[in-house]
Design a protein around this motif. Sequence first.
Motif, PDB file in Angstrom:
ATOM      1  N   SER A  44      -3.344  -8.041  -0.554  1.00 31.78           N
ATOM      2  CA  SER A  44      -3.352  -6.671  -0.023  1.00 31.78           C
ATOM      3  C   SER A  44      -2.457  -6.584   1.211  1.00 31.78           C
ATOM      4  O   SER A  44      -1.976  -7.603   1.706  1.00 31.78           O
ATOM      5  N   TYR A  45      -2.241  -5.383   1.685  1.00 33.62           N
ATOM      6  CA  TYR A  45      -1.353  -5.228   2.834  1.00 33.62           C
ATOM      7  C   TYR A  45      -2.113  -5.342   4.162  1.00 33.62           C
ATOM      8  O   TYR A  45      -1.652  -5.960   5.098  1.00 33.62           O
ATOM      9  N   TYR A  46      -3.303  -4.739   4.221  1.00 28.02           N
ATOM     10  CA  TYR A  46      -4.053  -4.725   5.481  1.00 28.02           C
ATOM     11  C   TYR A  46      -5.325  -5.575   5.470  1.00 28.02           C
ATOM     12  O   TYR A  46      -5.831  -5.923   6.524  1.00 28.02           O
ATOM     13  N   HIS A  47      -5.855  -5.876   4.298  1.00 29.11           N
ATOM     14  CA  HIS A  47      -7.112  -6.629   4.162  1.00 29.11           C
ATOM     15  C   HIS A  47      -8.241  -5.945   4.943  1.00 29.11           C
ATOM     16  O   HIS A  47      -9.016  -6.582   5.655  1.00 29.11           O
ATOM     17  N   GLU A  48      -8.344  -4.648   4.773  1.00 28.13           N
ATOM     18  CA  GLU A  48      -9.408  -3.898   5.451  1.00 28.13           C
ATOM     19  C   GLU A  48     -10.740  -4.114   4.743  1.00 28.13           C
ATOM     20  O   GLU A  48     -10.789  -4.291   3.526  1.00 28.13           O
ATOM     21  N   ARG A  49     -11.803  -4.052   5.507  1.00 28.94           N
ATOM     22  CA  ARG A  49     -13.141  -4.201   4.925  1.00 28.94           C
ATOM     23  C   ARG A  49     -13.415  -3.149   3.859  1.00 28.94           C
ATOM     24  O   ARG A  49     -14.136  -3.414   2.900  1.00 28.94           O
ATOM     25  N   LYS A  50     -12.838  -1.984   4.018  1.00 28.49           N
ATOM     26  CA  LYS A  50     -13.111  -0.901   3.071  1.00 28.49           C
ATOM     27  C   LYS A  50     -12.192  -0.937   1.842  1.00 28.49           C
ATOM     28  O   LYS A  50     -12.285  -0.065   0.987  1.00 28.49           O
ATOM     29  N   PHE A  51     -11.343  -1.953   1.725  1.00 28.29           N
ATOM     30  CA  PHE A  51     -10.412  -2.004   0.595  1.00 28.29           C
ATOM     31  C   PHE A  51     -11.106  -1.771  -0.756  1.00 28.29           C
ATOM     32  O   PHE A  51     -10.602  -0.993  -1.567  1.00 28.29           O
ATOM     33  N   PRO A  52     -12.230  -2.400  -1.035  1.00 30.38           N
ATOM     34  CA  PRO A  52     -12.848  -2.216  -2.356  1.00 30.38           C
ATOM     35  C   PRO A  52     -13.285  -0.778  -2.663  1.00 30.38           C
ATOM     36  O   PRO A  52     -13.537  -0.449  -3.828  1.00 30.38           O
ATOM     37  N   ILE A  53     -13.353   0.077  -1.644  1.00 32.71           N
ATOM     38  CA  ILE A  53     -13.812   1.448  -1.898  1.00 32.71           C
ATOM     39  C   ILE A  53     -12.765   2.525  -1.600  1.00 32.71           C
ATOM     40  O   ILE A  53     -13.056   3.706  -1.719  1.00 32.71           O
ATOM     41  N   VAL A  54     -11.554   2.124  -1.221  1.00 34.43           N
ATOM     42  CA  VAL A  54     -10.510   3.131  -1.004  1.00 34.43           C
ATOM     43  C   VAL A  54     -10.049   3.675  -2.353  1.00 34.43           C
ATOM     44  O   VAL A  54     -10.391   3.137  -3.407  1.00 34.43           O
ATOM     45  N   SER A  55      -9.240   4.686  -2.312  1.00 33.94           N
ATOM     46  CA  SER A  55      -8.755   5.287  -3.558  1.00 33.94           C
ATOM     47  C   SER A  55      -7.840   4.318  -4.314  1.00 33.94           C
ATOM     48  O   SER A  55      -7.208   3.441  -3.703  1.00 33.94           O
ATOM     49  N   VAL A  56      -7.768   4.518  -5.606  1.00 39.92           N
ATOM     50  CA  VAL A  56      -6.869   3.713  -6.432  1.00 39.92           C
ATOM     51  C   VAL A  56      -5.435   3.882  -5.932  1.00 39.92           C
ATOM     52  O   VAL A  56      -4.671   2.921  -5.858  1.00 39.92           O
ATOM     53  N   LYS A  57      -5.084   5.088  -5.562  1.00 31.16           N
ATOM     54  CA  LYS A  57      -3.732   5.372  -5.059  1.00 31.16           C
ATOM     55  C   LYS A  57      -3.413   4.520  -3.832  1.00 31.16           C
ATOM     56  O   LYS A  57      -2.326   3.948  -3.725  1.00 31.16           O
ATOM     57  N   LYS A  58      -4.370   4.393  -2.911  1.00 33.51           N
ATOM     58  CA  LYS A  58      -4.159   3.581  -1.703  1.00 33.51           C
ATOM     59  C   LYS A  58      -4.071   2.099  -2.074  1.00 33.51           C
ATOM     60  O   LYS A  58      -3.240   1.366  -1.532  1.00 33.51           O
ATOM     61  N   MET A  59      -4.905   1.654  -3.005  1.00 37.96           N
ATOM     62  CA  MET A  59      -4.840   0.251  -3.444  1.00 37.96           C
ATOM     63  C   MET A  59      -3.475  -0.059  -4.043  1.00 37.96           C
ATOM     64  O   MET A  59      -2.869  -1.085  -3.720  1.00 37.96           O
ATOM     65  N   VAL A  60      -3.018   0.826  -4.918  1.00 42.61           N
ATOM     66  CA  VAL A  60      -1.716   0.633  -5.560  1.00 42.61           C
ATOM     67  C   VAL A  60      -0.619   0.572  -4.498  1.00 42.61           C
ATOM     68  O   VAL A  60       0.271  -0.280  -4.560  1.00 42.61           O
ATOM     69  N   LYS A  61      -0.700   1.449  -3.521  1.00 39.40           N
ATOM     70  CA  LYS A  61       0.302   1.460  -2.448  1.00 39.40           C
ATOM     71  C   LYS A  61       0.303   0.124  -1.699  1.00 39.40           C
ATOM     72  O   LYS A  61       1.368  -0.445  -1.436  1.00 39.40           O
ATOM     73  N   GLU A  62      -0.885  -0.390  -1.365  1.00 42.35           N
ATOM     74  CA  GLU A  62      -0.962  -1.662  -0.645  1.00 42.35           C
ATOM     75  C   GLU A  62      -0.443  -2.827  -1.484  1.00 42.35           C
ATOM     76  O   GLU A  62       0.250  -3.705  -0.982  1.00 42.35           O
ATOM     77  N   ILE A  63      -0.809  -2.843  -2.756  1.00 38.93           N
ATOM     78  CA  ILE A  63      -0.340  -3.910  -3.637  1.00 38.93           C
ATOM     79  C   ILE A  63       1.178  -3.856  -3.747  1.00 38.93           C
ATOM     80  O   ILE A  63       1.854  -4.880  -3.594  1.00 38.93           O
ATOM     81  N   ASN A  64       1.714  -2.673  -3.988  1.00 35.09           N
ATOM     82  CA  ASN A  64       3.170  -2.527  -4.124  1.00 35.09           C
ATOM     83  C   ASN A  64       3.895  -2.858  -2.826  1.00 35.09           C
ATOM     84  O   ASN A  64       4.943  -3.516  -2.835  1.00 35.09           O
ATOM     85  N   GLN A  65       3.348  -2.425  -1.712  1.00 36.94           N
ATOM     86  CA  GLN A  65       3.968  -2.675  -0.399  1.00 36.94           C
ATOM     87  C   GLN A  65       4.048  -4.185  -0.137  1.00 36.94           C
ATOM     88  O   GLN A  65       5.088  -4.698   0.305  1.00 36.94           O
ATOM     89  N   THR A  66       2.983  -4.893  -0.444  1.00 35.89           N
ATOM     90  CA  THR A  66       2.979  -6.345  -0.233  1.00 35.89           C
ATOM     91  C   THR A  66       3.907  -7.028  -1.227  1.00 35.89           C
ATOM     92  O   THR A  66       4.643  -7.953  -0.867  1.00 35.89           O
ATOM     93  N   ASN A  67       3.899  -6.577  -2.481  1.00 34.17           N
ATOM     94  CA  ASN A  67       4.801  -7.171  -3.473  1.00 34.17           C
ATOM     95  C   ASN A  67       6.268  -6.978  -3.092  1.00 34.17           C
ATOM     96  O   ASN A  67       7.075  -7.886  -3.282  1.00 34.17           O
ATOM     97  N   GLU A  68       6.613  -5.819  -2.575  1.00 32.26           N
ATOM     98  CA  GLU A  68       7.995  -5.578  -2.147  1.00 32.26           C
ATOM     99  C   GLU A  68       8.381  -6.560  -1.040  1.00 32.26           C
ATOM    100  O   GLU A  68       9.491  -7.102  -1.037  1.00 32.26           O
ATOM    101  N   LEU A  69       7.472  -6.802  -0.132  1.00 34.87           N
ATOM    102  CA  LEU A  69       7.720  -7.738   0.959  1.00 34.87           C
ATOM    103  C   LEU A  69       7.860  -9.168   0.423  1.00 34.87           C
ATOM    104  O   LEU A  69       8.753  -9.909   0.831  1.00 34.87           O
ATOM    105  N   ILE A  70       6.994  -9.547  -0.514  1.00 40.57           N
ATOM    106  CA  ILE A  70       7.077 -10.886  -1.115  1.00 40.57           C
ATOM    107  C   ILE A  70       8.436 -11.066  -1.799  1.00 40.57           C
ATOM    108  O   ILE A  70       9.098 -12.091  -1.618  1.00 40.57           O
ATOM    109  N   THR A  71       8.868 -10.071  -2.540  1.00 41.56           N
ATOM    110  CA  THR A  71      10.163 -10.153  -3.229  1.00 41.56           C
ATOM    111  C   THR A  71      11.298 -10.246  -2.218  1.00 41.56           C
ATOM    112  O   THR A  71      12.217 -11.055  -2.371  1.00 41.56           O
ATOM    113  N   GLU A  72      11.227  -9.439  -1.177  1.00 39.15           N
ATOM    114  CA  GLU A  72      12.262  -9.468  -0.136  1.00 39.15           C
ATOM    115  C   GLU A  72      12.357 -10.850   0.520  1.00 39.15           C
ATOM    116  O   GLU A  72      13.444 -11.371   0.755  1.00 39.15           O
TER     117      GLU A  72
END
Length: 172
Positions: A44-72
């Motif tokens: 995840s991007y932030y590893h927030e305690r509330k990650f398991p209950i945030v919106s799917v849209k926010k989860m997708v954003k965090e996953i994609n944001q971290t993946n972009e950084l990993i690729t970079e």
Amino acid sequence: PQILDILDHYSAKATFFCIGTKLKESKKLAKEIIDRGHEIGNHSYYHERKFPIVSVKKMVKEINQTNELITELTGNENTLFRPPFGITNPRIAKAVKITFMNVIGWNIRSFDTMNKIPTNVITKVTNQLKVGSVVLLHDDREKTPVILEGILQYMQSRKLRSVTVSELFSFN
């Protein structure tokens, strides 16, 4: 770096599930992880305690944001995701499906974040360790190098080897 040196000493490989914000702060270390033959997965991007209950849209954003950084940082596309706290639920399942990730868990939880005595952690892990085990350790604890070395010494004495998650599960 000390953990990487210990892994090198035992010819061991590991998968580091990194938090995006930490990766952003430690770009040089991320490159060193890859250069030494290990792999980086998404935690995840932030590893927030509330990650398991945030919106799917926010989860997708965090996953994609971290993946972009990993690729970079690594030049590699990432498909490995370890959800914060190891929690899965329908929202996380949907986000993982949307982002085409492989969810990675563990079968040996070391409790290295709670147990203050390294030898107790080593014993807990080695008592359960067998071929195909996935061990959860945290690389941000002062005692991790001692714990890691103890586990790797045990593995070496039993002719077990440490490999990346991709190698273990044939994701390559």
